[in-house]
Design a protein around this motif. Sequence first.
Motif, PDB file in Angstrom:
ATOM      1  N   ILE A  28      -8.058   4.122  -3.859  1.00 25.98           N
ATOM      2  CA  ILE A  28      -8.019   3.437  -4.946  1.00 25.98           C
ATOM      3  C   ILE A  28      -9.457   2.656  -4.936  1.00 25.98           C
ATOM      4  CG2 ILE A  28      -6.951   1.986  -6.537  1.00 25.98           C
ATOM      5  CD1 ILE A  28      -4.099   2.831  -5.418  1.00 25.98           C
ATOM      6  N   GLU A  29      -9.644   2.094  -3.652  1.00 27.87           N
ATOM      7  CA  GLU A  29     -10.670   0.988  -3.901  1.00 27.87           C
ATOM      8  C   GLU A  29     -12.128   1.766  -4.112  1.00 27.87           C
ATOM      9  OE1 GLU A  29      -8.913   1.622  -0.938  1.00 27.87           O
ATOM     10  OE2 GLU A  29      -7.563  -0.164  -1.159  1.00 27.87           O
ATOM     11  N   ASP A  30     -12.349   2.922  -3.567  1.00 27.70           N
ATOM     12  CA  ASP A  30     -13.491   3.636  -3.818  1.00 27.70           C
ATOM     13  C   ASP A  30     -13.469   4.099  -5.442  1.00 27.70           C
ATOM     14  OD1 ASP A  30     -13.678   3.614  -1.176  1.00 27.70           O
ATOM     15  OD2 ASP A  30     -13.681   5.779  -0.837  1.00 27.70           O
ATOM     16  N   LYS A  31     -12.449   4.409  -5.878  1.00 26.98           N
ATOM     17  CA  LYS A  31     -12.400   4.644  -7.427  1.00 26.98           C
ATOM     18  C   LYS A  31     -12.624   3.511  -8.240  1.00 26.98           C
ATOM     19  CE  LYS A  31     -11.450   9.096  -7.643  1.00 26.98           C
ATOM     20  NZ  LYS A  31     -12.617  10.018  -8.368  1.00 26.98           N
ATOM     21  N   LEU A  32     -12.330   2.337  -8.056  1.00 23.02           N
ATOM     22  CA  LEU A  32     -12.705   0.937  -8.708  1.00 23.02           C
ATOM     23  C   LEU A  32     -14.149   0.735  -8.472  1.00 23.02           C
ATOM     24  CD1 LEU A  32      -9.504  -1.071  -7.798  1.00 23.02           C
ATOM     25  CD2 LEU A  32     -10.064  -0.142 -10.066  1.00 23.02           C
ATOM     26  N   ARG A  33     -14.639   0.749  -7.376  1.00 21.28           N
ATOM     27  CA  ARG A  33     -15.916   0.582  -7.268  1.00 21.28           C
ATOM     28  C   ARG A  33     -16.928   1.531  -8.037  1.00 21.28           C
ATOM     29  NH1 ARG A  33     -15.912   1.167  -1.818  1.00 21.28           N
ATOM     30  NH2 ARG A  33     -15.053  -0.761  -1.411  1.00 21.28           N
ATOM     31  N   GLU A  34     -16.447   2.840  -8.018  1.00 18.56           N
ATOM     32  CA  GLU A  34     -17.195   3.596  -8.477  1.00 18.56           C
ATOM     33  C   GLU A  34     -17.173   3.282 -10.081  1.00 18.56           C
ATOM     34  OE1 GLU A  34     -16.136   8.320  -9.791  1.00 18.56           O
ATOM     35  OE2 GLU A  34     -16.083   7.736  -7.739  1.00 18.56           O
ATOM     36  N   SER A  35     -16.220   2.986 -10.560  1.00 14.26           N
ATOM     37  CA  SER A  35     -16.181   2.556 -12.130  1.00 14.26           C
ATOM     38  C   SER A  35     -16.870   1.501 -12.447  1.00 14.26           C
ATOM     39  CB  SER A  35     -14.764   2.690 -12.800  1.00 14.26           C
ATOM     40  OG  SER A  35     -14.075   1.597 -11.925  1.00 14.26           O
ATOM     41  N   ARG A  36     -16.797   0.477 -11.407  1.00 16.29           N
ATOM     42  CA  ARG A  36     -17.700  -0.742 -11.627  1.00 16.29           C
ATOM     43  C   ARG A  36     -19.291  -0.450 -11.624  1.00 16.29           C
ATOM     44  NH1 ARG A  36     -16.010  -4.096  -7.423  1.00 16.29           N
ATOM     45  NH2 ARG A  36     -13.855  -3.349  -7.241  1.00 16.29           N
ATOM     46  N   LEU A  37     -19.556   0.476 -10.815  1.00 17.73           N
ATOM     47  CA  LEU A  37     -20.952   0.835 -10.535  1.00 17.73           C
ATOM     48  C   LEU A  37     -21.727   1.366 -11.733  1.00 17.73           C
ATOM     49  CD1 LEU A  37     -21.230   1.510  -6.751  1.00 17.73           C
ATOM     50  CD2 LEU A  37     -22.203  -0.251  -7.857  1.00 17.73           C
ATOM     51  N   ARG A  38     -20.712   2.431 -12.352  1.00 18.63           N
ATOM     52  CA  ARG A  38     -20.875   3.200 -13.412  1.00 18.63           C
ATOM     53  C   ARG A  38     -21.213   2.232 -14.703  1.00 18.63           C
ATOM     54  NH1 ARG A  38     -16.562   6.454 -14.344  1.00 18.63           N
ATOM     55  NH2 ARG A  38     -17.166   7.603 -12.444  1.00 18.63           N
ATOM     56  N   LEU A  43     -25.014  -1.055 -18.173  1.00 18.52           N
ATOM     57  CA  LEU A  43     -25.551  -2.295 -18.633  1.00 18.52           C
ATOM     58  C   LEU A  43     -27.123  -2.437 -18.433  1.00 18.52           C
ATOM     59  CD1 LEU A  43     -22.599  -4.534 -17.963  1.00 18.52           C
ATOM     60  CD2 LEU A  43     -23.226  -3.623 -20.216  1.00 18.52           C
ATOM     61  N   ASN A  44     -27.528  -2.012 -17.074  1.00 21.02           N
ATOM     62  CA  ASN A  44     -29.056  -2.164 -16.986  1.00 21.02           C
ATOM     63  C   ASN A  44     -29.911  -1.489 -17.596  1.00 21.02           C
ATOM     64  OD1 ASN A  44     -28.731  -4.004 -14.711  1.00 21.02           O
ATOM     65  ND2 ASN A  44     -28.741  -2.688 -13.240  1.00 21.02           N
ATOM     66  N   ARG A  45     -29.437  -0.231 -18.097  1.00 17.25           N
ATOM     67  CA  ARG A  45     -30.417   0.518 -18.974  1.00 17.25           C
ATOM     68  C   ARG A  45     -30.392  -0.095 -20.262  1.00 17.25           C
ATOM     69  NH1 ARG A  45     -27.786   4.500 -15.951  1.00 17.25           N
ATOM     70  NH2 ARG A  45     -26.152   4.859 -17.326  1.00 17.25           N
ATOM     71  N   ARG A  46     -29.567  -1.137 -20.674  1.00 12.56           N
ATOM     72  CA  ARG A  46     -29.955  -1.673 -22.121  1.00 12.56           C
ATOM     73  C   ARG A  46     -31.122  -2.487 -22.287  1.00 12.56           C
ATOM     74  NH1 ARG A  46     -25.011  -2.383 -25.204  1.00 12.56           N
ATOM     75  NH2 ARG A  46     -26.574  -3.121 -26.454  1.00 12.56           N
ATOM     76  N   PRO A  47     -31.631  -2.465 -23.401  1.00 11.53           N
ATOM     77  CA  PRO A  47     -32.716  -3.042 -23.477  1.00 11.53           C
ATOM     78  C   PRO A  47     -32.481  -4.887 -23.284  1.00 11.53           C
ATOM     79  CG  PRO A  47     -32.051  -2.679 -25.638  1.00 11.53           C
ATOM     80  CD  PRO A  47     -31.185  -1.797 -24.506  1.00 11.53           C
TER      81      PRO A  47
END
Length: 73
Positions: A28-38, A43-47
């Motif tokens: 579960i920890e890996d899945k949560l980390r994956e969704s947070r990074l996604r 957000l980083n691709r936003r202007p």
Amino acid sequence: MLRWMCGYTRKDRMRNEYIRKKVGVAPIEDKLRESRLRLFGHLNRRPIEAPVRKIELLNFAHVQRRRGRPKKT
């Protein structure tokens, strides 16, 4: 759900790690980390003018929180 899929109950005393390995599901920890990074990537691709990006530039060091439990909203 995984326990139910495998046919185990809590009385069988099978560890969650064993069941996840048997079904082939990541922890579960890996899945949560994956969704947070996604979300972070989106957000980083936003202007830089986007309101979400402007929050990164704010400095909240001088803001103090109230004592006690937060107000219910």
